[in-house]
Design a protein around this motif. Structure first.
Motif: not given
Length: 281
Positions: A82-92
């Motif tokens: 899915x969008x794991x990289x994008x979601x972790x970047x948003x949580x940063x």
């Protein structure tokens, strides 16, 4: 002296055998009333016992989306599929004060609920998670809101604790299944409370109450067995189809499955823990 008293005019006018007929009529009316009361109470007891049982198929259909939806959400938001990289970047970009504030709000609501004796109220015997007599929605709804808020706080901790988001999202499955259990069980609990604590209690004899409690206990045990069998089958079905989707994704992306040693796995986690978590998700 009354036994030797002369009969009055009404008694003299009654034909022979009229007193016996009146007695029989009164007995018939009394028996009919008792039978009607027994039939009514038997119907109420049957309704209370049957209110809890929805059957295996219905419970399975209710538990399946409750277990499958969190699985889909976890794979979509936090995995490599899915969008794991994008979601972790948003949580940063989320400040640490946000999840701290959510945690403080959860603690405050739980503290007030505890002070109000919501979880096991001593003034409401036989009732749990209730704010008032006969409450089957408000207390449970408030508890569900608190649990949801706690999970949101766990997801927002992704910047500091990367394992938080996938774990919290995956835990929605058991929580949703527990919600299904509470919702289906509340029907039987409401009928039981109505019979044992409501206005119908005055029409129940001690034998009828004992009979109802024994019937309800047997019915509750059977309902619990059926529910957990349906929940187990729902989780197994979800796991099977999740594995099929993951395998199709691996084959379509030409990914290589490599057996790693414990040392290589530790190096991978130390190098990029988020990549390891996305793979697990």
């Amino acid at each position: 002296l009354n036994s030797f008293a002369m009969p009055n005019k009404e008694q003299r006018l009654k034909p022979p055998g009229q007193d016996a007929t009146d007695t029989k009529t009164n007995d018939v009316v009394r028996v009919s009333t008792v039978d009607a009361a027994r039939v009514e109470m038997a119907a109420l007891m049957k309704k209370a016992v049957m209110a809890m049982g929805l059957g295996f198929n219905t419970l399975f259909l209710l538990c399946l989306p409750a277990s499958a939806a969190p699985c889909v959400i976890t794979s979509f938001l936090w995995s490599e599929m899915g969008y794991g990289k994008d979601m972790y970047a948003a949580l940063d970009e989320v400040s640490d004060w946000v999840y701290m504030g959510v945690g403080a709000l959860v603690f405050l609501i739980l503290l007030v609920s505890y002070l109000l004796d919501m979880f096991m109220p001593p003034h409401l015997p036989g009732q749990y998670i209730a704010l008032y007599d006969g409450d089957t929605r408000v207390g449970r709804g408030l508890l569900g809101f608190v649990v949801s808020l706690a999970m949101v706080g766990g997801v927002l901790m992704g910047k500091t604790y990367p394992i938080g988001p996938p774990v919290m999202t995956a835990l929605i499955g058991p929580v949703c299944v527990a919600g299904v259990r509470l919702a289906t069980r509340a029907r039987g609990d409401a009928e039981k409370h109505k019979l044992l604590c409501g206005k119908e209690r005055r029409t129940l004899s001690s034998e009828q109450r004992s009979e109802f409690v024994s019937r309800y206990t047997v019915g509750a045990a059977e309902d619990a067995r059926t529910f957990y069998a349906a929940a187990m089958m729902a989780f197994l079905t979800t796991g099977f189809f999740s594995g099929m989707v993951w395998l199709a994704w691996v084959l379509n992306n030409n990914s290589e499955l490599v057996q790693l040693s414990s040392e290589e796995l530790d190096q991978m986690v130390a190098h990029d823990k988020r990549a390891y978590l996305r793979w697990n998700s």
